[in-house]
Design a protein around this motif. Sequence first.
Motif, mmCIF file in Angstrom:
data_model
loop_
_atom_site.group_PDB
_atom_site.id
_atom_site.type_symbol
_atom_site.label_atom_id
_atom_site.label_comp_id
_atom_site.label_asym_id
_atom_site.label_seq_id
_atom_site.Cartn_x
_atom_site.Cartn_y
_atom_site.Cartn_z
ATOM 1 N N GLU A 150 0.837 -1.208 0.000
ATOM 2 C CA GLU A 150 0.000 0.000 0.000
ATOM 3 C C GLU A 150 0.869 1.253 0.000
ATOM 4 N N LEU A 151 1.894 1.257 0.843
ATOM 5 C CA LEU A 151 2.781 2.422 0.934
ATOM 6 C C LEU A 151 3.579 2.610 -0.353
ATOM 7 N N LEU A 152 4.019 1.501 -0.943
ATOM 8 C CA LEU A 152 4.780 1.575 -2.187
ATOM 9 C C LEU A 152 3.925 2.141 -3.322
ATOM 10 N N CYS A 153 2.671 1.712 -3.397
ATOM 11 C CA CYS A 153 1.762 2.248 -4.422
ATOM 12 C C CYS A 153 1.510 3.738 -4.209
ATOM 13 N N GLU A 154 1.338 4.143 -2.959
ATOM 14 C CA GLU A 154 1.182 5.573 -2.655
ATOM 15 C C GLU A 154 2.425 6.357 -3.098
ATOM 16 N N TYR A 155 3.583 5.774 -2.845
ATOM 17 C CA TYR A 155 4.833 6.432 -3.223
ATOM 18 C C TYR A 155 4.935 6.613 -4.733
ATOM 19 N N TYR A 156 4.624 5.572 -5.490
ATOM 20 C CA TYR A 156 4.711 5.667 -6.948
ATOM 21 C C TYR A 156 3.686 6.660 -7.509
ATOM 22 N N ASN A 157 2.578 6.830 -6.808
ATOM 23 C CA ASN A 157 1.604 7.833 -7.235
ATOM 24 C C ASN A 157 2.104 9.242 -6.953
ATOM 25 N N SER A 158 2.578 9.476 -5.740
ATOM 26 C CA SER A 158 2.992 10.835 -5.362
ATOM 27 C C SER A 158 4.334 11.224 -5.976
ATOM 28 N N LYS A 159 5.258 10.267 -6.105
ATOM 29 C CA LYS A 159 6.603 10.567 -6.607
ATOM 30 C C LYS A 159 6.656 10.613 -8.128
ATOM 31 N N PHE A 160 5.983 9.643 -8.785
ATOM 32 C CA PHE A 160 6.112 9.483 -10.233
ATOM 33 C C PHE A 160 4.810 9.722 -10.996
ATOM 34 N N GLY A 161 3.713 9.934 -10.286
ATOM 35 C CA GLY A 161 2.438 10.194 -10.948
ATOM 36 C C GLY A 161 1.772 8.965 -11.544
ATOM 37 N N VAL A 162 2.193 7.759 -11.111
ATOM 38 C CA VAL A 162 1.538 6.541 -11.596
ATOM 39 C C VAL A 162 0.118 6.485 -11.035
ATOM 40 N N ASP A 163 -0.838 6.203 -11.891
ATOM 41 C CA ASP A 163 -2.251 6.142 -11.480
ATOM 42 C C ASP A 163 -2.508 4.807 -10.778
ATOM 43 N N THR A 164 -2.068 4.723 -9.524
ATOM 44 C CA THR A 164 -2.207 3.501 -8.738
ATOM 45 C C THR A 164 -3.549 3.485 -8.015
ATOM 46 N N ARG A 165 -4.195 2.314 -8.014
ATOM 47 C CA ARG A 165 -5.467 2.139 -7.319
ATOM 48 C C ARG A 165 -5.467 0.763 -6.655
ATOM 49 N N SER A 166 -6.105 0.668 -5.486
ATOM 50 C CA SER A 166 -6.090 -0.596 -4.768
ATOM 51 C C SER A 166 -7.282 -0.704 -3.837
ATOM 52 N N VAL A 167 -7.606 -1.931 -3.459
ATOM 53 C CA VAL A 167 -8.668 -2.199 -2.486
ATOM 54 C C VAL A 167 -8.153 -3.210 -1.478
ATOM 55 N N ARG A 168 -8.684 -3.154 -0.262
ATOM 56 C CA ARG A 168 -8.394 -4.189 0.729
ATOM 57 C C ARG A 168 -9.506 -5.224 0.649
ATOM 58 N N PHE A 169 -9.185 -6.358 0.045
ATOM 59 C CA PHE A 169 -10.187 -7.407 -0.071
ATOM 60 C C PHE A 169 -10.374 -8.141 1.252
ATOM 61 N N PRO A 170 -11.596 -8.534 1.547
ATOM 62 C CA PRO A 170 -11.845 -9.486 2.626
ATOM 63 C C PRO A 170 -11.658 -10.898 2.079
ATOM 64 N N GLY A 171 -12.190 -11.894 2.763
ATOM 65 C CA GLY A 171 -12.196 -13.239 2.201
ATOM 66 C C GLY A 171 -13.083 -13.271 0.972
ATOM 67 N N LEU A 172 -12.598 -13.861 -0.109
ATOM 68 C CA LEU A 172 -13.358 -13.913 -1.362
ATOM 69 C C LEU A 172 -13.862 -15.335 -1.605
ATOM 70 N N ILE A 173 -15.136 -15.428 -1.943
ATOM 71 C CA ILE A 173 -15.798 -16.724 -2.033
ATOM 72 C C ILE A 173 -16.274 -16.960 -3.457
ATOM 73 N N SER A 174 -15.862 -18.113 -4.023
ATOM 74 C CA SER A 174 -16.171 -18.422 -5.416
ATOM 75 C C SER A 174 -16.229 -19.924 -5.616
ATOM 76 N N TYR A 175 -17.058 -20.365 -6.556
ATOM 77 C CA TYR A 175 -17.103 -21.779 -6.922
ATOM 78 C C TYR A 175 -16.294 -22.061 -8.189
ATOM 79 N N VAL A 176 -15.821 -21.023 -8.862
ATOM 80 C CA VAL A 176 -15.119 -21.207 -10.132
ATOM 81 C C VAL A 176 -13.721 -21.780 -9.912
ATOM 82 N N LYS A 177 -13.005 -21.207 -8.979
ATOM 83 C CA LYS A 177 -11.628 -21.622 -8.702
ATOM 84 C C LYS A 177 -11.532 -21.974 -7.225
ATOM 85 N N GLU A 178 -11.183 -23.223 -6.919
ATOM 86 C CA GLU A 178 -11.081 -23.622 -5.518
ATOM 87 C C GLU A 178 -9.875 -22.931 -4.871
ATOM 88 N N PRO A 179 -9.945 -22.696 -3.545
ATOM 89 C CA PRO A 179 -8.978 -21.830 -2.866
ATOM 90 C C PRO A 179 -7.571 -22.391 -2.819
#
Length: 320
Positions: A150-179
């Motif tokens: 998270e901090l590295l992505c913030e750094y690349y956005n503020s230092k170099f202007g990279v359009d970084t975006r991220s989310v904090r995922f919880p547990g993800l539940i799916s039947y397509v791909k077993e865990p």
Amino acid sequence: MERIMITGALGQIGTELVLKCREIYGEENVLATDIREPEADSPIKDGPFALLDVTDITRMEEIVSEFKPDALMHMAALLSATAEKNPLLAWNINMGGLVNALEVSREYNLQFFTPSSIGAFGPTTPKDKTPALTIQRPTSMYGVNKVSGELLCEYYNSKFGVDTRSVRFPGLISYVKEPGGGTTDYAVEIYFDALRKGEYTSFIDKGTYMDMMFMDDAIEAIIKLMEADGDKIKHRCAYNLSGMSFEPEEIAESIRKHIPDFVLKYDVDPVRQGIADSWPDRIDVSCSTDEWGFSPQYDLDAMTVAMLEGIKAKDAATQH
């Protein structure tokens, strides 16, 4: 986004993300990459694919130069329980791969996404209604990786202007791909075993609340965030996401509405239980809702229906 490259494309999230992006942006405009070839029956094979070890920046640059994406979704990582078994490998893959992906995004001016996790929180983080900006002192290698990311992505956005975006995922539940090695895997495994065995032995103890989300909502959230107006994004890296919070007995009760004789047992894994105990019970997603319209569609009972139907269809197709 018009042309997208996805690392870790054969993983739990990557598999479904590739398919959804190809549906929206066109099959030829979404390049899937992974360290191994897709299996013969994998739908990933229907579109562009390239072998990539994300710790090899030279190879990553070659692929970007050839495919010419305008967005890079970096999904390659070792998950929490797997990372705890081999912390040095986790650091090398999770952080080495991330910095390579960020460097390539800087060099080629790519919009960038990578997921963080509720694993970025720790035992001193507020447990209930955990805000987007709060204390983050994780006690697992996976959590350390995610906070650093998270901090590295913030750094690349503020230092170099990279359009970084991220989310904090919880547990993800799916039947397509077993865990594959996560602390929240019990909430996926329980559905498969409920249908196939009529019982499940949970490695997470009763009364342990964790945030969860159905995979369809997670994929929609990634795309919605990447398409959002950059001027309205304030908590760029990272936004809290959750669809629901429950403990093992509650998911069992939801399953019993469809499989009345389902039996839930316990054999607690101290490593994964320790990781789960360090995480919040319920996080606050208001920043995601307010800034870019996050709105999950599935609650626990709706997810249970979708999971049981999806697994039945998957098993039926396998038998034929």
